[in-house]
Structures are given as structure tokens and as C-alpha cells.
Design a protein around this motif. Structure first.
Motif, PDB file in Angstrom:
ATOM      1  N   TRP A   1      15.844  12.119  16.466  1.00 55.10           N
ATOM      2  CA  TRP A   1      16.606  11.344  16.943  1.00 55.10           C
ATOM      3  C   TRP A   1      18.197  11.592  17.626  1.00 55.10           C
ATOM      4  O   TRP A   1      18.931  11.295  18.443  1.00 55.10           O
ATOM      5  CB  TRP A   1      17.323  10.039  15.412  1.00 55.10           C
ATOM      6  N   ASP A   2      18.547  12.310  16.509  1.00 54.05           N
ATOM      7  CA  ASP A   2      19.858  12.818  17.106  1.00 54.05           C
ATOM      8  C   ASP A   2      19.585  13.711  18.806  1.00 54.05           C
ATOM      9  O   ASP A   2      20.827  13.886  19.576  1.00 54.05           O
ATOM     10  CB  ASP A   2      20.706  14.048  16.723  1.00 54.05           C
ATOM     11  N   ASN A   3      19.021  14.975  18.826  1.00 54.10           N
ATOM     12  CA  ASN A   3      18.403  14.955  20.057  1.00 54.10           C
ATOM     13  C   ASN A   3      17.736  14.696  21.103  1.00 54.10           C
ATOM     14  O   ASN A   3      17.712  15.151  22.265  1.00 54.10           O
ATOM     15  CB  ASN A   3      17.603  16.542  19.858  1.00 54.10           C
ATOM     16  N   GLY A   4      17.459  12.817  20.858  1.00 51.39           N
ATOM     17  CA  GLY A   4      16.818  12.271  21.954  1.00 51.39           C
ATOM     18  C   GLY A   4      15.443  12.417  21.972  1.00 51.39           C
ATOM     19  O   GLY A   4      14.356  11.550  23.031  1.00 51.39           O
ATOM     20  N   THR A   5      14.971  13.857  21.074  1.00 53.44           N
ATOM     21  CA  THR A   5      13.606  12.946  21.455  1.00 53.44           C
ATOM     22  C   THR A   5      12.636  12.029  20.437  1.00 53.44           C
ATOM     23  O   THR A   5      11.396  11.632  20.921  1.00 53.44           O
ATOM     24  CB  THR A   5      12.338  14.735  20.554  1.00 53.44           C
ATOM     25  N   TRP A   6      13.023  11.457  19.440  1.00 53.81           N
ATOM     26  CA  TRP A   6      12.692   9.862  18.895  1.00 53.81           C
ATOM     27  C   TRP A   6      14.088   8.886  19.252  1.00 53.81           C
ATOM     28  O   TRP A   6      14.793   9.413  19.008  1.00 53.81           O
ATOM     29  CB  TRP A   6      12.325  10.342  17.206  1.00 53.81           C
ATOM     30  N   ASN A   7      13.483   7.594  19.766  1.00 53.04           N
ATOM     31  CA  ASN A   7      13.908   6.854  20.347  1.00 53.04           C
ATOM     32  C   ASN A   7      13.640   5.317  19.825  1.00 53.04           C
ATOM     33  O   ASN A   7      12.337   5.205  19.550  1.00 53.04           O
ATOM     34  CB  ASN A   7      14.682   6.962  21.557  1.00 53.04           C
ATOM     35  N   GLU A   8      14.138   4.482  20.346  1.00 52.43           N
ATOM     36  CA  GLU A   8      13.461   3.455  20.273  1.00 52.43           C
ATOM     37  C   GLU A   8      12.136   3.008  21.274  1.00 52.43           C
ATOM     38  O   GLU A   8      11.343   1.998  20.442  1.00 52.43           O
ATOM     39  CB  GLU A   8      14.254   1.993  20.898  1.00 52.43           C
ATOM     40  N   GLN A   9      12.228   3.288  22.167  1.00 54.99           N
ATOM     41  CA  GLN A   9      11.159   3.261  22.651  1.00 54.99           C
ATOM     42  C   GLN A   9       9.798   3.869  22.008  1.00 54.99           C
ATOM     43  O   GLN A   9       8.914   3.608  22.351  1.00 54.99           O
ATOM     44  CB  GLN A   9      11.247   4.476  24.344  1.00 54.99           C
ATOM     45  N   THR A  10      10.912   5.621  21.948  1.00 56.45           N
ATOM     46  CA  THR A  10       9.426   5.214  20.550  1.00 56.45           C
ATOM     47  C   THR A  10       8.585   5.134  20.191  1.00 56.45           C
ATOM     48  O   THR A  10       7.197   5.205  20.151  1.00 56.45           O
ATOM     49  CB  THR A  10       9.650   7.043  20.511  1.00 56.45           C
ATOM     50  N   LEU A  11       9.592   4.833  19.205  1.00 60.25           N
ATOM     51  CA  LEU A  11       8.464   3.687  17.955  1.00 60.25           C
ATOM     52  C   LEU A  11       7.955   2.406  18.534  1.00 60.25           C
ATOM     53  O   LEU A  11       6.511   2.188  18.484  1.00 60.25           O
ATOM     54  CB  LEU A  11      10.169   2.777  17.559  1.00 60.25           C
ATOM     55  N   GLU A  12       8.477   1.576  19.798  1.00 61.60           N
ATOM     56  CA  GLU A  12       7.469   0.624  20.292  1.00 61.60           C
ATOM     57  C   GLU A  12       5.930   1.150  20.754  1.00 61.60           C
ATOM     58  O   GLU A  12       5.546   0.377  20.836  1.00 61.60           O
ATOM     59  CB  GLU A  12       8.351   0.035  21.485  1.00 61.60           C
ATOM     60  N   ASP A  13       6.714   2.270  21.612  1.00 57.49           N
ATOM     61  CA  ASP A  13       5.279   2.933  21.962  1.00 57.49           C
ATOM     62  C   ASP A  13       4.101   3.187  21.176  1.00 57.49           C
ATOM     63  O   ASP A  13       2.806   3.115  21.102  1.00 57.49           O
ATOM     64  CB  ASP A  13       5.225   4.503  22.950  1.00 57.49           C
ATOM     65  N   LEU A  14       5.115   3.730  19.946  1.00 60.21           N
ATOM     66  CA  LEU A  14       3.623   3.903  18.901  1.00 60.21           C
ATOM     67  C   LEU A  14       3.218   2.541  18.033  1.00 60.21           C
ATOM     68  O   LEU A  14       2.218   2.778  17.815  1.00 60.21           O
ATOM     69  CB  LEU A  14       4.840   4.585  17.368  1.00 60.21           C
ATOM     70  N   ARG A  15       4.218   1.866  17.982  1.00 59.31           N
ATOM     71  CA  ARG A  15       3.747   0.353  17.637  1.00 59.31           C
ATOM     72  C   ARG A  15       3.094  -0.082  18.786  1.00 59.31           C
ATOM     73  O   ARG A  15       1.505  -1.082  18.057  1.00 59.31           O
ATOM     74  CB  ARG A  15       4.664  -0.831  17.539  1.00 59.31           C
ATOM     75  N   THR A  16       2.926  -0.191  19.685  1.00 56.64           N
ATOM     76  CA  THR A  16       1.462  -0.656  20.221  1.00 56.64           C
ATOM     77  C   THR A  16       0.642   0.123  20.182  1.00 56.64           C
ATOM     78  O   THR A  16      -0.369  -0.140  21.181  1.00 56.64           O
ATOM     79  CB  THR A  16       2.361  -1.299  22.109  1.00 56.64           C
ATOM     80  N   ALA A  17       0.072   1.329  20.343  1.00 61.01           N
ATOM     81  CA  ALA A  17      -0.579   2.913  21.381  1.00 61.01           C
ATOM     82  C   ALA A  17      -2.204   2.087  19.760  1.00 61.01           C
ATOM     83  O   ALA A  17      -2.246   1.476  18.485  1.00 61.01           O
ATOM     84  CB  ALA A  17      -0.009   3.581  20.056  1.00 61.01           C
ATOM     85  N   HIS A  18      -2.865   2.792  20.662  1.00 62.52           N
ATOM     86  CA  HIS A  18      -4.345   2.497  19.585  1.00 62.52           C
ATOM     87  C   HIS A  18      -4.997   4.064  19.705  1.00 62.52           C
ATOM     88  O   HIS A  18      -4.920   4.876  20.459  1.00 62.52           O
ATOM     89  CB  HIS A  18      -5.184   1.955  20.530  1.00 62.52           C
ATOM     90  N   PHE A  19      -5.185   4.511  18.775  1.00 62.45           N
ATOM     91  CA  PHE A  19      -5.969   5.573  17.883  1.00 62.45           C
ATOM     92  C   PHE A  19      -7.011   6.258  17.655  1.00 62.45           C
ATOM     93  O   PHE A  19      -7.207   7.126  17.492  1.00 62.45           O
ATOM     94  CB  PHE A  19      -4.651   6.802  17.428  1.00 62.45           C
ATOM     95  N   ARG A  20      -7.897   4.782  17.461  1.00 65.58           N
ATOM     96  CA  ARG A  20      -9.059   4.819  17.213  1.00 65.58           C
ATOM     97  C   ARG A  20      -9.876   5.696  18.084  1.00 65.58           C
ATOM     98  O   ARG A  20     -10.088   5.348  19.862  1.00 65.58           O
ATOM     99  CB  ARG A  20      -9.500   3.039  16.736  1.00 65.58           C
ATOM    100  N   THR A  21     -10.916   6.305  17.995  1.00 61.38           N
ATOM    101  CA  THR A  21     -11.949   6.596  18.700  1.00 61.38           C
ATOM    102  C   THR A  21     -12.614   5.976  18.820  1.00 61.38           C
ATOM    103  O   THR A  21     -13.415   5.085  18.582  1.00 61.38           O
ATOM    104  CB  THR A  21     -12.967   7.680  17.598  1.00 61.38           C
ATOM    105  N   PRO A  22     -13.286   5.850  20.386  1.00 64.65           N
ATOM    106  CA  PRO A  22     -14.156   4.795  20.660  1.00 64.65           C
ATOM    107  C   PRO A  22     -15.304   4.632  20.504  1.00 64.65           C
ATOM    108  O   PRO A  22     -15.670   6.277  20.116  1.00 64.65           O
ATOM    109  CB  PRO A  22     -13.933   5.060  22.601  1.00 64.65           C
ATOM    110  N   TYR A  23     -16.000   3.889  20.326  1.00 60.40           N
ATOM    111  CA  TYR A  23     -18.073   4.057  20.024  1.00 60.40           C
ATOM    112  C   TYR A  23     -18.094   3.823  21.482  1.00 60.40           C
ATOM    113  O   TYR A  23     -18.382   3.106  22.093  1.00 60.40           O
ATOM    114  CB  TYR A  23     -18.250   3.330  19.248  1.00 60.40           C
ATOM    115  N   GLU A  24     -19.225   4.639  21.343  1.00 60.71           N
ATOM    116  CA  GLU A  24     -19.914   4.617  22.162  1.00 60.71           C
ATOM    117  C   GLU A  24     -21.730   4.090  22.220  1.00 60.71           C
ATOM    118  O   GLU A  24     -22.241   5.674  20.938  1.00 60.71           O
ATOM    119  CB  GLU A  24     -20.361   6.145  23.369  1.00 60.71           C
ATOM    120  N   GLY A  25     -22.009   3.719  22.220  1.00 57.37           N
ATOM    121  CA  GLY A  25     -23.556   2.962  21.658  1.00 57.37           C
ATOM    122  C   GLY A  25     -23.872   2.773  22.935  1.00 57.37           C
ATOM    123  O   GLY A  25     -25.240   2.362  22.641  1.00 57.37           O
TER     124      GLY A  25
END
Length: 73
Positions: free
Chosen positions: A49-73
Motif C-alpha cells: 500500500w505504501d509504495n503504491g503497488t496495491w490500491n483500491e483499484q487493485t482490490l476492485e480488479d480482484l473482486r471482479t476477477a474470474h480465475f476459474r479454469t475454463p472447461y472445454e467440452g
């Protein structure tokens, strides 16, 4: 067969573990270790947080991210 060589921290932990005589002692040690690593994680997050690597935008990006592996069927 390879020989395991313990580092200083591992030797200290083995010494501490040899003093565990009850389930209550084991639980107390587990709690202390958990708190140690939680504090370390908090310290590292503060640095990010102090060096700016992590911020509110980072949290929002993680909140809406989808990390599931897509299934191919």
C-alpha cells in the motif's frame, strides 16, 4: 539416501516442539505460529500500500476477477 540438513530456524522449531506435552500446548503453539504469519502478511500488505503497488483499484480488479479454469467440452 539423501541426508536432510536443517537450517537454524528448523532446529529452533524442533527444540520448541520437543517441549509440547499436551494438546493444549500444541494448540497454543499453532495459534502463536498463525499470529506470526498473519502479522508478516499484514506488514507486507502495508508495504505494498505504501509504495503504491496495491490500491483500491487493485482490490476492485480482484473482486471482479474470474480465475476459474475454463472447461472445454
Amino acid at each position: 539416501m539423501e541426508r536432510t540438513v536443517f537450517n537454524e530456524a528448523q532446529i529452533e522449531m524442533l527444540g520448541a516442539l520437543s517441549a509440547i506435552k499436551s494438546d493444549a500446548d500444541l494448540m497454543a503453539l499453532k495459534q502463536a505460529i498463525s499470529e506470526f504469519f498473519a502479522n508478516r502478511a499484514d506488514e507486507e500488505m502495508e508495504k505494498l500500500w505504501d509504495n503504491g503497488t496495491w490500491n483500491e483499484q487493485t482490490l476492485e480488479d480482484l473482486r471482479t476477477a474470474h480465475f476459474r479454469t475454463p472447461y472445454e467440452g
